[in-house]
Design a protein around this motif. Structure first.
Motif, PDB file in Angstrom:
ATOM      1  N   SER A  64      63.498  55.346  41.546  1.00 46.21           N
ATOM      2  CA  SER A  64      63.530  54.567  42.779  1.00 46.21           C
ATOM      3  C   SER A  64      62.155  53.917  42.988  1.00 46.21           C
ATOM      4  CB  SER A  64      63.938  55.453  43.948  1.00 46.21           C
ATOM      5  OG  SER A  64      63.026  56.509  44.107  1.00 46.21           O
ATOM      6  N   ARG A  65      62.037  53.145  44.043  1.00 42.61           N
ATOM      7  CA  ARG A  65      60.827  52.320  44.255  1.00 42.61           C
ATOM      8  C   ARG A  65      59.522  53.065  44.000  1.00 42.61           C
ATOM      9  NH1 ARG A  65      56.715  50.487  44.198  1.00 42.61           N
ATOM     10  NH2 ARG A  65      55.594  49.103  45.616  1.00 42.61           N
ATOM     11  N   TYR A  66      59.405  54.237  44.603  1.00 40.12           N
ATOM     12  CA  TYR A  66      58.131  54.951  44.525  1.00 40.12           C
ATOM     13  C   TYR A  66      58.171  56.116  43.540  1.00 40.12           C
ATOM     14  CZ  TYR A  66      57.274  52.260  48.764  1.00 40.12           C
ATOM     15  OH  TYR A  66      57.121  51.234  49.666  1.00 40.12           O
ATOM     16  N   THR A  72      59.709  50.916  60.973  1.00 36.32           N
ATOM     17  CA  THR A  72      59.685  49.683  60.170  1.00 36.32           C
ATOM     18  C   THR A  72      59.689  48.510  61.150  1.00 36.32           C
ATOM     19  OG1 THR A  72      61.075  50.823  58.553  1.00 36.32           O
ATOM     20  CG2 THR A  72      60.886  48.434  58.323  1.00 36.32           C
ATOM     21  N   ALA A  77      60.954  54.669  50.919  1.00 33.47           N
ATOM     22  CA  ALA A  77      61.582  53.414  51.338  1.00 33.47           C
ATOM     23  C   ALA A  77      62.797  53.657  52.224  1.00 33.47           C
ATOM     24  CB  ALA A  77      61.978  52.579  50.119  1.00 33.47           C
ATOM     25  N   ASP A  78      63.451  54.810  52.046  1.00 38.73           N
ATOM     26  CA  ASP A  78      64.629  55.116  52.850  1.00 38.73           C
ATOM     27  C   ASP A  78      64.302  55.734  54.202  1.00 38.73           C
ATOM     28  OD1 ASP A  78      66.572  54.265  51.064  1.00 38.73           O
ATOM     29  OD2 ASP A  78      66.735  56.201  50.064  1.00 38.73           O
ATOM     30  N   ARG A 134      65.976  58.599  48.915  1.00 34.20           N
ATOM     31  CA  ARG A 134      65.551  58.627  47.527  1.00 34.20           C
ATOM     32  C   ARG A 134      64.039  58.615  47.424  1.00 34.20           C
ATOM     33  NH1 ARG A 134      69.871  55.134  44.264  1.00 34.20           N
ATOM     34  NH2 ARG A 134      69.630  53.680  45.976  1.00 34.20           N
ATOM     35  N   SER A 188      50.914  51.845  51.545  1.00 33.70           N
ATOM     36  CA  SER A 188      52.375  51.897  51.514  1.00 33.70           C
ATOM     37  C   SER A 188      52.944  51.395  50.191  1.00 33.70           C
ATOM     38  CB  SER A 188      52.950  51.062  52.654  1.00 33.70           C
ATOM     39  OG  SER A 188      52.668  49.690  52.417  1.00 33.70           O
TER      40      SER A 188
END
Lengths: 278, 278, 278, 278
Positions: free
Chosen positions: B107-109, B243, B237-238, B234, B153
């Motif tokens: 996943s992203r990170y 935000t 980001a989730d 995940r 971030s």
């Protein structure tokens, strides 16, 4: 100890192109060239040149459309200096010779600035000296898989630190980056290597300790005393064996490095002693 | 064991903006909300929503120009399940419940795909099971410095693997990435943490072992039994706690997580037993 | 418009392994499966499953040592909704349906957070709406070279933004990342594509505009109306057509997507109208 | 045109440390030092040195615990060579002087090898020559935001190409990387800049065109004729104004670059003519 080394390279040139080669063995204190031939076919002019800050004997060829082949052959005698490794020390930046300071700075493939914390975490607590650079090489040997084709010309030490696979140039880049991150000057060496399987150009590195440069090779693919130097640089960007400008298609590449038989002289062997090159 | 947790956040809104918050404690089998208040000032409408694939109770606010403050307060009772850690096993992909398979993917990170060789090199030879995930956490604790302000971030596990500095979310991301690289499903958890100094939101992770999710926290900043869950995902980001879309300036942030006194109930303490959450 | 699509995949299994496939066409409002066969040889059990948050029909096979082949064949009728593209608008985050918000967040291969400035610099001044997403696709088509073999499974939008070479999944990832960076929800689609040369699985993307998802394909390799959906996800990590755990050697792969002849029905053609899928 | 330039730097030294400075103006064909003072307080020994391959006048100081201040002041006369920019050509690698070839290779902060496709895509179709390098500068000026604090010492051209924010050194690195990717030799220049607001050291770059090096500055923060050179290198790694080994805390930094009044001499002004420096 004498070696016969060389290569035979051939190319298809699809449009007039410029090629820069760096494959000639250099002559220095510990490396004596007894005999040397370089043939270019067709017999094009070549401009030979060195650069003031790195030990390399480059040559440039401007090639027309067609085939090009370059054959190099040299007989070289090596007289390495062996030193007891326990006596070989790290030098504080305050006392380093001014001309080695550039080898503390990060370079294209050796981002020592980005690997500072990792180097401290893995090696910061070790006893400084030759043994610490050896520990770096052991770490690389144990944690990075030697895997042909796993990397390309853009792969850097920062990548290898996590991707954990690579070839000789990647092993050298990572060793150099860790050394610089610990304030140990380190430089990249391109060369021929005795007994390398499969035969190819080789890359390893040198660290500046006590008052000279010492050889390190984290790959363990060739005995240190069987490494014949082509040149040095901050990293592979300085010492590519061939650089192309134009439409050049590599065809064949043959590289060799054999020991020349001399009665009573043994084959190169791995050693835990320190080998100085300058 | 009961906790009183919450936060008070304030913002300057420089143009009409949309804010999505994820700071409410979730209700589930082991986490019972006894009392809960959420105040928004000015008293704007909020749309609450969950998502099917992650346990989070988001809410969206469309805020006009001016000040905005959000205050949350909950009293929660935790009843964790303790399990003897030697009995907690890794599950082969062939037997994993189908709904946890997405937690094996990068996943992203948490770029587990890029950290595969590193995970194998560092942890591949260890005995599978709870103890291997513990070894991952110990490795992170020992090799990565907890350093406020060292990351942002955009920092991911791939960065932290070499940069070796970060905060709780970075520790969690790296733990998750290593687990997934070893085919152990792992997910990110955002929460409140008892006794955290300085007080802040906290991040840790869970690994799927035997037949449920188990808590891991490589930071060692709070006892596992003092972690109160906001939600899972995940990776970060989730589950960002806030935000923004628009021109939003954070002003004050206060976060707290206190134990509620009950006669005979001890404070949360670090444990080597496994704590399951589902 | 009807299509016959499918694939035939074969593998050598060198040790008992788990394979997860995602290659079945999904049934939905605009995609009607008229006939479908799936054969696994040897005839192993398969566990089919969907996931709540993505439209995919996965199945898992636990394969013993030996050969494995999977053959899939479906006849599908598509009834896309065409909309005049000038009427298709971007939706502010304040008004987006809550369930599409996750498609604004960065994911493994679509690091919209790192591409925010670039997206603003290249597309920030354009008129919002369908035409802006089209401009993104045109930019990608013009600036990124479609080059088989130039990327691998680790390549992400962040890489492609500078490396400017890639295949369909890279084109889709970059389009998605730019959209999300501009607060346009975007998701990855895997599918079969009519007339694709050479035949292969295809990847494209959808952006959420006005009140539904619209198809975009920056590769221009297939008419939008000839794209048959396998599934959707945040990026390729969610919708790989095959994922292996174990020692699996892919052998043959054959993919096809033909139009079924119907009197009076034309072949799919490129269009500048907007095509909605939900 | 005469300038009075200099700086005053002060540090707290928390343990004996080594500092390497590179802040003295260099004397060369177009830059004549009329007067120069350098004061170190306390009056420690300093070792001055140049390096063969870059034009810099470094000095090393080994400082004890306590305060350290360095004050530099120079009066410099510049006599730039102006050339009509339409006459300034790119030189094919076949004809480049051998000593500029290293400035074609990638370096730490200028990964021209990774930006090759992007440079071709953005600038490959432009007319070669001075105007193409100007186009590169314009692109950077338009697409990258000058934003203090947006980057750090690890930021490279590869990052800036997508992150689109940076300071003078980032602008220079990106310009250099694009030039090298197009086979135009380019080098980094550190200097003082007339009228810079806020006052600071400055960075810009030079490209080798026709038969000499020409100044380019994508930041447009100072007229080219008001740039006074400290030194050159492959990138910022070669020409940091200060490098520390030890525990050094920077305290104050003051930098200045004023024009010395001479009757009839105008202030430096922006120009579209080409300015050669060697």
């Amino acid at each position: 100890m004498k070696f016969n080394v060389g290569c035979k390279l051939s190319y298809s040139i699809h449009q007039p192109s410029t090629l820069i080669f760096n494959l000639k063995v250099i002559q220095n204190d510990y490396q004596n060239i007894l005999k040397e031939t370089l043939e270019v076919d067709p017999p094009l002019d070549r401009e030979e040149y060195g650069l003031s800050f790195v030990e390399n004997q480059y040559f440039r060829i401007n090639a027309p459309l067609g085939k090009l082949s370059v054959s190099y052959n040299a007989t070289v005698e090596l007289s390495h200096v062996y030193v007891e490794s326990e006596t070989v020390q790290e030098v504080p930046p305050a006392e380093l010779p001014l001309e080695v300071l550039p080898y503390l700075y990060p370079s294209r493939y050796c981002q020592s600035d980005k690997l500072g914390n990792m180097a401290q975490s893995e090696f910061g607590d070790l006893q400084p000296g030759f043994s610490r650079v050896t520990a770096i090489c052991n770490w690389i040997y144990e944690k990075v898989e030697y895997l042909s084709g796993s990397t390309d010309s853009q792969t850097s030490a920062y990548d290898t630190a996590t991707q954990r696979a690579g070839v000789c140039r990647d092993f050298a880049h990572l060793g150099i980056a860790f050394c610089r991150a610990l304030n140990i000057p380190a430089r990249f060496v391109a060369g021929y290597a005795y007994n390398l399987t499969p035969p190819d150009f080789h890359a390893y590195f040198e660290a500046y300790l006590s008052d000279r440069w010492y050889i390190f090779d984290a790959t363990r693919l060739a005995p240190q005393s069987g490494l014949i130097r082509i040149g040095t640089g901050r990293d592979a960007a300085d010492v590519a064996f061939a650089t192309f400008f134009g439409a050049v298609q590599p065809e064949e590449m043959e590289v060799f490095a054999h020991q020349v038989f001399e009665p009573g002289v043994k084959a190169p062997a791995f050693t835990t002693r320190a080998i100085a090159t300058s």
